[in-house]
Structures are given as structure tokens and as C-alpha cells.
Design an enzyme around this catalytic site. Structure first.
Site, PDB file in Angstrom:
ATOM      1  N   ARG A  12      29.368  48.511   9.183  1.00 25.29           N
ATOM      2  CA  ARG A  12      29.588  47.274   9.969  1.00 25.29           C
ATOM      3  C   ARG A  12      31.052  46.871   9.840  1.00 25.29           C
ATOM      4  O   ARG A  12      31.678  46.432  10.787  1.00 25.29           O
ATOM      5  CB  ARG A  12      28.656  46.144   9.507  1.00 25.29           C
ATOM      6  CG  ARG A  12      29.028  44.802  10.141  1.00 25.29           C
ATOM      7  CD  ARG A  12      27.956  43.719  10.069  1.00 25.29           C
ATOM      8  NE  ARG A  12      27.141  43.741   8.887  1.00 25.29           N
ATOM      9  CZ  ARG A  12      27.547  43.347   7.666  1.00 25.29           C
ATOM     10  NH1 ARG A  12      28.772  42.900   7.481  1.00 25.29           N
ATOM     11  NH2 ARG A  12      26.720  43.420   6.638  1.00 25.29           N
ATOM     12  N   LYS A  19      32.427  48.924  31.731  1.00 25.56           N
ATOM     13  CA  LYS A  19      32.837  49.136  33.125  1.00 25.56           C
ATOM     14  C   LYS A  19      33.786  50.339  33.222  1.00 25.56           C
ATOM     15  O   LYS A  19      33.388  51.436  32.903  1.00 25.56           O
ATOM     16  CB  LYS A  19      33.436  47.833  33.659  1.00 25.56           C
ATOM     17  CG  LYS A  19      32.546  46.591  33.406  1.00 25.56           C
ATOM     18  CD  LYS A  19      31.236  46.701  34.115  1.00 25.56           C
ATOM     19  CE  LYS A  19      30.252  45.569  34.006  1.00 25.56           C
ATOM     20  NZ  LYS A  19      30.119  44.766  32.830  1.00 25.56           N
ATOM     21  N   ASP A  37      40.790  38.651  30.518  1.00 26.65           N
ATOM     22  CA  ASP A  37      39.737  39.652  30.683  1.00 26.65           C
ATOM     23  C   ASP A  37      40.294  40.715  31.629  1.00 26.65           C
ATOM     24  O   ASP A  37      40.470  40.461  32.825  1.00 26.65           O
ATOM     25  CB  ASP A  37      38.479  38.972  31.253  1.00 26.65           C
ATOM     26  CG  ASP A  37      37.295  39.927  31.335  1.00 26.65           C
ATOM     27  OD1 ASP A  37      37.531  41.140  31.485  1.00 26.65           O
ATOM     28  OD2 ASP A  37      36.148  39.457  31.250  1.00 26.65           O
ATOM     29  N   TYR A  95      33.157  35.903  35.452  1.00 29.88           N
ATOM     30  CA  TYR A  95      31.858  36.556  35.260  1.00 29.88           C
ATOM     31  C   TYR A  95      30.819  35.520  34.810  1.00 29.88           C
ATOM     32  O   TYR A  95      31.085  34.726  33.894  1.00 29.88           O
ATOM     33  CB  TYR A  95      32.007  37.689  34.234  1.00 29.88           C
ATOM     34  CG  TYR A  95      30.685  38.249  33.779  1.00 29.88           C
ATOM     35  CD1 TYR A  95      29.797  38.808  34.692  1.00 29.88           C
ATOM     36  CD2 TYR A  95      30.305  38.183  32.445  1.00 29.88           C
ATOM     37  CE1 TYR A  95      28.575  39.294  34.279  1.00 29.88           C
ATOM     38  CE2 TYR A  95      29.081  38.671  32.023  1.00 29.88           C
ATOM     39  CZ  TYR A  95      28.215  39.224  32.946  1.00 29.88           C
ATOM     40  OH  TYR A  95      26.996  39.690  32.544  1.00 29.88           O
TER      41      TYR A  95
HETATM   42  C1  LIG Z   1      34.675  40.823  34.151  1.00 32.63           C
HETATM   43  C2  LIG Z   1      33.574  40.935  33.158  1.00 32.63           C
HETATM   44  N1  LIG Z   1      33.766  40.514  31.893  1.00 32.63           N
HETATM   45  C3  LIG Z   1      32.791  40.591  30.952  1.00 32.63           C
HETATM   46  C4  LIG Z   1      31.543  41.084  31.262  1.00 32.63           C
HETATM   47  C5  LIG Z   1      30.482  41.143  30.196  1.00 32.63           C
HETATM   48  O1  LIG Z   1      30.403  42.430  29.690  1.00 32.63           O
HETATM   49  P1  LIG Z   1      29.068  43.106  29.081  1.00 32.63           P
HETATM   50  O2  LIG Z   1      28.086  43.208  30.206  1.00 32.63           O
HETATM   51  O3  LIG Z   1      29.559  44.415  28.570  1.00 32.63           O
HETATM   52  O4  LIG Z   1      28.587  42.196  28.002  1.00 32.63           O
HETATM   53  C6  LIG Z   1      31.296  41.555  32.553  1.00 32.63           C
HETATM   54  C7  LIG Z   1      29.974  42.100  32.900  1.00 32.63           C
HETATM   55  O5  LIG Z   1      29.654  42.333  34.035  1.00 32.63           O
HETATM   56  C8  LIG Z   1      32.329  41.465  33.532  1.00 32.63           C
HETATM   57  O6  LIG Z   1      32.144  41.873  34.791  1.00 32.63           O
END
Ligand SMILES: Cc1ncc(COP(=O)(O)O)c(C=O)c1O
Length: 389
Positions: A55, A206, A181, A107
């Protein structure tokens, strides 16, 4: 010298393949998957190496974390079990009374974490259209500790000026941390840390993963003290990725540049095709001159990415019919894989956002979001053509 230590002068594609790993004593060209939870100690409190418990640290995870840090022009990378786990760990740094400014088009899960999890612990937030710098300045309170933005944003593909937002932040009496992000752009297209941000975040589920087979997340920072705080919370809260998932992501990073190039080339062709289609009322793609922040995208990004949002003419029934007629595009949430995906934000990824807010920021009921894959663009365009007919 470790390969990762001399990577700064290398080109991105070379770093994507080599950063973070030097063949070990066996000569293994790919990093071994250390499927171990614990590590032998020579005597109590004296482990054989720096590793004690997985961990806290794992050699396979280290390779991924180091490679991501190099690609994002950072000094420290931390990987998590998902993008949401990464954001959750970052938010743990704050305390009741603190305030977050978050971009308005974000998101849905990011907003859910702020609204339904951290608000009850006393961390408040303000949503703001960060393409409007005056609105951004007004969103500050004396307790603002974090700026969170997504650019390009999800699903409206708004482009925010990272350098200008960081400059405004620096001028505040108590500057906040700025987190970007970078999921849609990836380090191949955009370098937020170089533009002044403190933290880069990823859903590595992604484009970093790129094959729709891993859920993962990451935070990358330059500052050592901030990294140490984050390492503490990563270990204390424990939302770490498995060694096997780390291995898959290491493998994926090696092809990130070639995949991103193909995503961008296909997306531009598809955006141009859709722009001229009579059943389409609006195409949102940062690479089109009609995009309101096209000039900024050209300056801030190295290309325009693989995501397109499209408003169709007609009603929701037509959208449904179009989505069901497609044969190559898969109707599914998520994005960034080699295969083309398409989704209906109002009903799928952004359904958790109240309709009034969706309407206010421009997520129309007939908006569809396309994650353009790396199939042959001719086949993708033919599929869209037949489904729109
Ligand atoms: C731009 C963006 N940030 C964060 C996330 C969250 O990621 P995760 O689904 O891996 O938890 C997503 C998920 O679709 C996203 O599109």
C-alpha cells in the site's frame, strides 16, 4: 544514473517508452509485475530494500509514477485506483471552512464528490465559468484553498487559459493550489505544470490507459512538500492501484504519442464532416476555427484532442435513433480508448447534474459526445453518415 534522471532533454515519445525504468538485474526489458503485498525484513524494522508493504510502495507502481512525473514535467507522481480516488485524496488535504473554486463544466463525478461528500465535512465550493477571467476573480473568498479546472472541459470542450488563471491566483493575498484535470488533453498535448499549475490530475482510465481495460488515476506535482503530504494521504487512505493495473498503464504510456496523433487526425476529419452535415446544428471541437477559444487552444495545446461534442437537429427521439443505428461507434460511457465511443451526456455521464444547471451551462438535450478512436477515419465517417441519414 537511472534513466528517469536524465530524461529531461529527451523528446516526449522517447520519454514515454523509457522514463522511470532501467532493466533490472535480470535484464527484463519490461518492468516486472511485483505481485506481492509485503517484503522480507533482515531484522525488525530493517527491510531488505526501501519496500515494506505494497500500500505504501510497490516497484511496479514506482515505475508508472516516475514515468508520469517525467511526462508531465513534474517531480513526483502518485497513482490511484481511479481518477475519483485521486481527487478524493487531494481533497483530504483540506479542512472544514476551506473553499474550492471549480470550473462550471466539469466531470459529473467530480461535482458529486464536492457536493455530496466533502460539503458535509465543511468544504464549500463555487462553480464558475473560468473562460471568464472577471467571473473567476469574483469567485475567490478569503478561504479559497483550491482551484480545480478541466480543460478541455467535459462535455462542452471549453478551453480555459491555464497561465492566465495561475497569474490571477498568484496575485491573491493567499494564493490557492491550482489543479488541472488533464484527462482530455494528456501530457502529450498540454503541460499544465509548465503553465504554472501546482497539480495535474488524471483519470488514467481514459487516454493514458487507452484500451478501455483499466480504471486508474494520478496526481503529479513539482513541489516536494506538497508531494509528501499527498504521499501521506495516499498511504493513509489507501486507494492505490494494483501492480497489474500499473503494468497495463506502463505498457499503454509507451504508445500514448502514436495513439494521440491518430486520435487528433481522425477527430479533425470527423469534426469537419459533421460541421457540414444538414442534420447537425453545432459541432464543438477546439480544432475548428468556429470554436470560441480556438486561438487559445492553438496557443496552449500542441493539437486539439480526440473529443468532439455535437448538437443534433431534431428531438431526443432522433438522437436515440442515431445512436442505435451506429455500427462502429459503441454507445458507452468513458472515453480515450482506441475504439470510438459515443454517448448522450444528458441521459448518461451528466445525468446526475440537475437539468436546470445542465441547461444553464449549455448541455443541451440533443448533445452527443464522441470519443474518436483510431480506426480508419473513412469507416467512421461512413458510419456517422448512414446513422444520420
Ligand atoms: C475528465 C474526467 N476526470 C475524472 C474522471 C473520473 O475518473 P475515474 O472514472 O477514473 O474515477 C473522469 C471520468 O469519466 C473524467 O472524464
Amino acid at each position: 544514473m537511472k534513466k528517469s534522471d536524465k530524461n529531461s532533454e529527451l523528446q516526449f515519445a522517447t520519454k514515454a517508452i523509457h522514463a522511470g525504468y532501467t532493466p533490472d538485474h535480470t535484464g527484463a526489458v519490461m518492468p516486472p509485475v511485483y505481485l506481492t503485498s509485503t517484503y522480507a525484513q533482515v531484522s525488525p524494522g530493517h527491510p531488505m530494500s526501501k519496500y515494506e508493504y505494497s500500500r505504501t510502495a510497490n516497484p511496479t507502481r514506482d515505475v508508472l509514477e516516475n514515468c508520469l512525473a517525467v511526462l508531465e514535467n513534474g517531480n513526483h507522481g502518485l497513482c490511484f485506483a481511479s481518477g475519483c480516488a485521486a481527487f478524493n485524496t487531494l481533497l483530504q488535504l483540506f479542512k472544514p471552512g476551506d473553499h474550492v473554486i471549480v470550473s462550471d463544466d466539469v466531470y459529473g463525478g467530480t461535482l458529486r464528490l464536492l457536493a455530496n461528500v466533502f460539503l458535509q465535512w465543511g468544504i464549500s465550493y463555487t462553480q464558475c465559468d473560468m473562460t471568464n477571467l472577471e467571473a473567476f476573480k469574483k469567485a475567490y473568498t478569503e478561504n479559497t484553498v483550491l482551484i480545480w479546472l478541466e480543460t478541455p472541459s467535459n462535455p462542452l470542450l471549453k478551453i480555459m487559459d491555464i497561465a492566465a488563471l495561475c497569474e490571477i491566483n498568484k496575485m491573491q493575498s493567499k494564493p490557492a493550489l491550482v489543479a488541472v484535470d488533464n484527462t482530455f488533453a494528456t501530457p502529450y498535448l498540454q503541460s499544465p505544470l509548465t503553465l504554472g499549475a501546482d497539480i495535474v490530475c488524471h483519470s488514467s482510465t481514459k487516454y493514458i490507459g487507452g484500451h478501455s481495460d483499466v480504471i486508474g488515476g494520478a496526481l503529479i506535482v513539482k513541489d516536494k512538500a506538497l508531494a509528501e503530504k499527498l504521499y501521506y494521504y495516499q498511504n493513509a487512505t489507501g486507494a492505490i492501484p494494483s501492480p497489474m493495473d500499473c503494468f497495463l498503464l506502463i505498457r499503454s504510456l509507451k504508445t500514448l504519442p502514436v495513439r494521440m496523433k491518430a486520435h487528433c487526425e481522425n477527430a479533425l476529419q470527423i469534426a469537419e464532416f459533421l460541421q457540414n452535415h444538414p442534420k447537425v446544428s453545432k459541432v464543438i471541437y477546439p480544432g475548428l476555427s468556429t470554436h470560441p477559444q480556438h486561438a487559445l487552444a492553438k496557443k496552449q495545446m500542441r493539437d486539439f484532442g480526440g473529443m468532439i461534442s455535437v448538437v443534433l437537429k431534431g428531438d431526443v427521439a432522433f438522437v436515440n435513433q442515431f445512436l442505435q443505428r451506429l455500427t462502429i461507434f459503441t454507445l458507452a460511457e468513458s472515453l480515450g480508448g482506441v475504439e470510438s465511443l459515443i454517448e448522450h451526456p444528458a441521459v448518461m455521464t451528466h445525468a446526475a447534474i440537475p437539468q436546470a444547471h445542465r441547461q444553464k451551462i449549455g448541455i443541451e438535450e440533443t448533445l452527443v459526445r464522441i470519443s474518436v478512436g483510431i480506426e480508419d477515419a473513412k469507416d467512421l465517417i461512413a458510419d456517422l453518415k448512414q446513422a444520420l441519414a
